[in-house]
Design an enzyme around this catalytic site. Sequence first.
Site, PDB file in Angstrom:
ATOM      1  N   ASP A  37       0.863  -1.183   0.000  1.00  0.00           N
ATOM      2  CA  ASP A  37       0.000   0.000   0.000  1.00  0.00           C
ATOM      3  C   ASP A  37       0.895   1.228   0.000  1.00  0.00           C
ATOM      4  OD1 ASP A  37      -3.254   0.204   0.918  1.00  0.00           O
ATOM      5  OD2 ASP A  37      -2.093   2.066   0.982  1.00  0.00           O
ATOM      6  N   ASP A  58       3.387   1.963  -4.935  1.00  0.00           N
ATOM      7  CA  ASP A  58       2.484   2.686  -5.827  1.00  0.00           C
ATOM      8  C   ASP A  58       2.281   1.766  -7.019  1.00  0.00           C
ATOM      9  OD1 ASP A  58       1.235   4.239  -7.735  1.00  0.00           O
ATOM     10  OD2 ASP A  58       2.654   5.906  -7.631  1.00  0.00           O
ATOM     11  N   VAL A  59       1.098   1.181  -7.156  1.00  0.00           N
ATOM     12  CA  VAL A  59       0.890   0.174  -8.194  1.00  0.00           C
ATOM     13  C   VAL A  59       1.016   0.747  -9.594  1.00  0.00           C
ATOM     14  CG1 VAL A  59      -0.526  -1.312  -6.731  1.00  0.00           C
ATOM     15  CG2 VAL A  59      -1.634   0.440  -8.159  1.00  0.00           C
ATOM     16  N   TYR A 157     -13.431   6.108 -13.148  1.00  0.00           N
ATOM     17  CA  TYR A 157     -13.564   4.893 -12.339  1.00  0.00           C
ATOM     18  C   TYR A 157     -14.389   3.847 -13.082  1.00  0.00           C
ATOM     19  CZ  TYR A 157     -14.464   1.952  -8.238  1.00  0.00           C
ATOM     20  OH  TYR A 157     -14.537   0.900  -7.370  1.00  0.00           O
ATOM     21  N   LYS A 161     -12.812   0.240 -14.385  1.00  0.00           N
ATOM     22  CA  LYS A 161     -13.281  -1.024 -13.829  1.00  0.00           C
ATOM     23  C   LYS A 161     -13.894  -1.928 -14.904  1.00  0.00           C
ATOM     24  CE  LYS A 161     -11.951  -0.545  -9.590  1.00  0.00           C
ATOM     25  NZ  LYS A 161     -10.878  -1.416  -9.047  1.00  0.00           N
ATOM     26  N   THR A 194     -16.668   0.627   3.416  1.00  0.00           N
ATOM     27  CA  THR A 194     -15.247   0.957   3.421  1.00  0.00           C
ATOM     28  C   THR A 194     -15.052   2.420   3.816  1.00  0.00           C
ATOM     29  OG1 THR A 194     -15.248   1.625   1.091  1.00  0.00           O
ATOM     30  CG2 THR A 194     -14.794  -0.710   1.572  1.00  0.00           C
ATOM     31  N   THR A 200     -17.723   9.721   2.398  1.00  0.00           N
ATOM     32  CA  THR A 200     -18.837  10.312   1.665  1.00  0.00           C
ATOM     33  C   THR A 200     -20.022  10.567   2.592  1.00  0.00           C
ATOM     34  OG1 THR A 200     -18.121   9.091  -0.300  1.00  0.00           O
ATOM     35  CG2 THR A 200     -20.314  10.063  -0.363  1.00  0.00           C
TER      36      THR A 200
END
Length: 259
Positions: A37, A58-59, A157, A161, A194, A200
Amino acid sequence: MLGLSGKVAIVTGCASGIGAATVRRLCADGAAVLGTDLDAARGAALCDEVGARFAVQDVSDRALWPRIVAQAVAAFGRLDILVNNAGMVSGAGIEDHDDAAMFAAWDKVLAVNLSGTMAGCRAAIAAMRDNPGGPKGAIVNIASTTAITPLPTDVGYSASKAAVRALSKSVATWCAQAGLAIRCNTVIPGATHTGILEATEQQMPGFLTMVAKTSPLNRLADPSETAAAIAFLASDECPFMTGADMLVDGGALAIHPGF
C-alpha cells in the site's frame, strides 16, 4: 476456512477496506502474505497484526512491480496468488472540470486501476512460471458493479473497472492457451462498507442508507464478505474457473442489471 497452507500471496491496497480484509482472510487460511500500500503506517500495522509482510507500493509505478514480486519470492520461495485490489476514484463526470483537470484525473485513475492491474498480472505470471513444480497460480482482479452499471458522476472509475473485466478475461485465455495452470478471475463488489463510503457519509449524511437500498438485502457488504469470495477464487477449490466474474453485490445487479 480454505486450506491455503503453503500458498504465497501478494495483496495490493492492503491498508484498509477490502484489501485489509483479504490479508486477514488469506493469513487465517494459512497463506504467507505480502501486503502492499502507499499508506505505510496503516499497511504495516495491519500486516504486523496478522503476521504478514508489508512493502510500500504505488501500483502505477510499473518499474516497481518486478521488485515487489521478487521480494515475495525471496521471502517465501514462490508466488501462488496475486490480488490486484488497489484502486482509486476520481469523482468526476465527463464535463465536471476543464480539460487540464479532467485529463489529469482520468490519467491517474487509469494508471492505478487499469495499468497497475495489468503490470501486476504481467509480473506475477513471470514469477508463477518459475514456481517449483511448474507454472501454477491464481490472479484475482477487483472490479466494481460500476463496470456493468457505470456511474455518471465518475467516468474514469467506471471506464477503468469495465476495462479490468476485459483485462482479466484476456489474461485468463492467454494463460490457458499457453498451457499455463494460471487462472485469472474478477471479483465484482457492490456497495461495501469501506473508508471511502464513510468519508462520503460525512459529506452527505444519509448516503450510506441510500446506497444500502440498491441491494435487495438492504444493507452494505462487510469487506470480509468480499474477502471470502477472493479467497475462494485464490484457492484450489475452483480449478475450472478462469475468465469468470464473481458478483458480490447483494443481488443489486439482479434487480438493476444495467442492460
